[in-house]
Design an enzyme around this catalytic site. Structure first.
Site, PDB file in Angstrom:
ATOM      1  N   HIS A  81     -46.693   8.799   7.963  1.00  0.00           N
ATOM      2  CA  HIS A  81     -47.808   8.365   8.882  1.00  0.00           C
ATOM      3  C   HIS A  81     -47.052   7.820  10.027  1.00  0.00           C
ATOM      4  O   HIS A  81     -45.937   7.727  10.096  1.00  0.00           O
ATOM      5  CB  HIS A  81     -48.221   6.984   8.051  1.00  0.00           C
ATOM      6  N   TYR A  82     -48.228   7.740  11.168  1.00  0.00           N
ATOM      7  CA  TYR A  82     -47.621   6.774  12.089  1.00  0.00           C
ATOM      8  C   TYR A  82     -48.803   5.642  12.265  1.00  0.00           C
ATOM      9  O   TYR A  82     -49.765   5.602  11.958  1.00  0.00           O
ATOM     10  CB  TYR A  82     -47.479   7.478  13.548  1.00  0.00           C
ATOM     11  N   THR A  83     -48.140   4.438  12.872  1.00  0.00           N
ATOM     12  CA  THR A  83     -48.981   3.131  12.939  1.00  0.00           C
ATOM     13  C   THR A  83     -49.722   3.218  14.144  1.00  0.00           C
ATOM     14  O   THR A  83     -50.671   2.331  13.837  1.00  0.00           O
ATOM     15  CB  THR A  83     -47.807   1.850  12.846  1.00  0.00           C
TER      16      THR A  83
ATOM     17  N   GLU B  48     -44.576   4.457   7.043  1.00  0.00           N
ATOM     18  CA  GLU B  48     -45.353   4.345   8.028  1.00  0.00           C
ATOM     19  C   GLU B  48     -44.223   4.216   9.117  1.00  0.00           C
ATOM     20  O   GLU B  48     -43.242   3.417   9.109  1.00  0.00           O
ATOM     21  CB  GLU B  48     -46.387   3.104   8.244  1.00  0.00           C
TER      22      GLU B  48
ATOM     23  N   HIS C  51     -50.197  12.570   6.732  1.00  0.00           N
ATOM     24  CA  HIS C  51     -51.440  11.941   6.337  1.00  0.00           C
ATOM     25  C   HIS C  51     -52.447  13.103   6.690  1.00  0.00           C
ATOM     26  O   HIS C  51     -53.559  13.125   6.079  1.00  0.00           O
ATOM     27  CB  HIS C  51     -51.619  10.718   7.347  1.00  0.00           C
TER      28      HIS C  51
ATOM     29  N   ASP D 292     -52.236  11.787  11.800  1.00  0.00           N
ATOM     30  CA  ASP D 292     -51.016  11.362  11.813  1.00  0.00           C
ATOM     31  C   ASP D 292     -50.076  11.999  10.700  1.00  0.00           C
ATOM     32  O   ASP D 292     -50.806  12.453  10.001  1.00  0.00           O
ATOM     33  CB  ASP D 292     -50.692   9.891  11.590  1.00  0.00           C
TER      34      ASP D 292
END
Length: 281
Positions: free
Chosen positions: A50-52, A119, A170, A180
């Protein structure tokens, strides 16, 4: 000498007994674990990236709150201690984190129950300019972050024997609602380090067979290939918005130079090359 030998034999017997008969007193009952079943495997079958979308402080605040959680957070500028990068572990690996939501991969659903989530502190798209391939400017993943991510991911896939095709984004497992970790995520660097899947260039070229990479390809054929690889996609040959989002997710992962979501010859060749490499049998 005889006394010493006898003591040694007794110690060996006690050690053998301790190894083969283990009783655990759990307060109201005793569990005997001396019999171990052979047919068992790990709860953890997938690794999800993921990225935040927010900075490090904000990420930690949100991910330790009441709504969502994740096993690991990789900072964009990890601090170094004893020569190694530091990542945050927010949830024990044997616990379920709330990071995948409604998702599906290779026929499995409820991926929160069978995955580890990572993440990465990253803003994702950093402007609202949407062109042919979506957002035109994305926050890069700095080398120090990529290095930490590789070390963390390689440790996880090694310990749990996670196959390359089960290291996903994701957007791969939820293409209808997530984008993401984005098209600049370092999938190829992870693959070079032994994490995740990537097609062989020569096989892609062979399947492309001289066609224009942007030439239209059969929608149903590409749907079927992606379904076989793991994506949750219809195989009805209808090029609707849902199918386009799946195609775009696939392209962000394996052909990030163009993720417009079109059914084209290069995407078809990449999909077939992946199937040849990882699903030949």
């Amino acid at each position: 000498m005889k006394t010493a030998l006898a003591a040694s034999a007794l110690l060996s017997a006690l050690t053998l007994t301790a190894c083969t008969t283990v009783q655990m007193d759990r307060g109201t009952y005793i569990a005997d674990t001396s019999h171990r079943a052979k047919n068992a495997d790990s709860r953890i079958r997938f690794l999800v990236m993921h990225y935040t979308e927010i900075d490090e402080a904000g990420s930690l605040e949100v991910l330790t709150g009441d709504q969502v959680s994740v096993h690991y957070v990789v900072p964009d500028a990890p601090r170094i201690e004893r020569g190694e990068p530091v990542v945050y572990q927010l949830v024990p690996e044997d616990k379920r984190a709330w990071h995948a939501g409604l998702s599906s991969w290779q026929g499995a659903t409820e991926l929160n129950a069978s995955s580890i989530g990572i993440e990465n502190v990253n803003l994702g798209p950093i402007d609202g300019n949407i062109g042919e391939s979506g957002h035109t400017r994305w926050q890069p993943y700095p080398p120090a972050q990529v290095d930490a991510l590789i070390k963390l991911s390689r440790d996880i896939v090694t310990r749990y024997k996670i196959p390359p095709t089960r290291v996903v984004g994701h957007s791969d497992i939820a293409p209808q609602r997530k984008i993401d970790p984005g098209p600049v995520f370092p999938w190829h660097a992870l693959y070079d380090a032994g994490v995740g899947a990537w097609p062989d260039d020569a096989t892609v070229a062979a399947h492309l067979a001289g066609r224009d990479p942007k030439a239209p390809s059969d929608v149903r054929a590409l749907q079927e290939k992606l379904k076989r690889y793991g994506y949750d996609v219809a195989t009805d040959g209808v090029f609707d918005d849902k199918t386009r989002r799946v195609f775009s997710a696939f392209q962000m992962h394996f052909r990030p130079s163009d993720y417009a979501g079109n059914a084209d010859a290069q995407s078809d060749a990449i999909a077939q090359a992946l199937l040849d490499k990882y699903f030949a049998n």
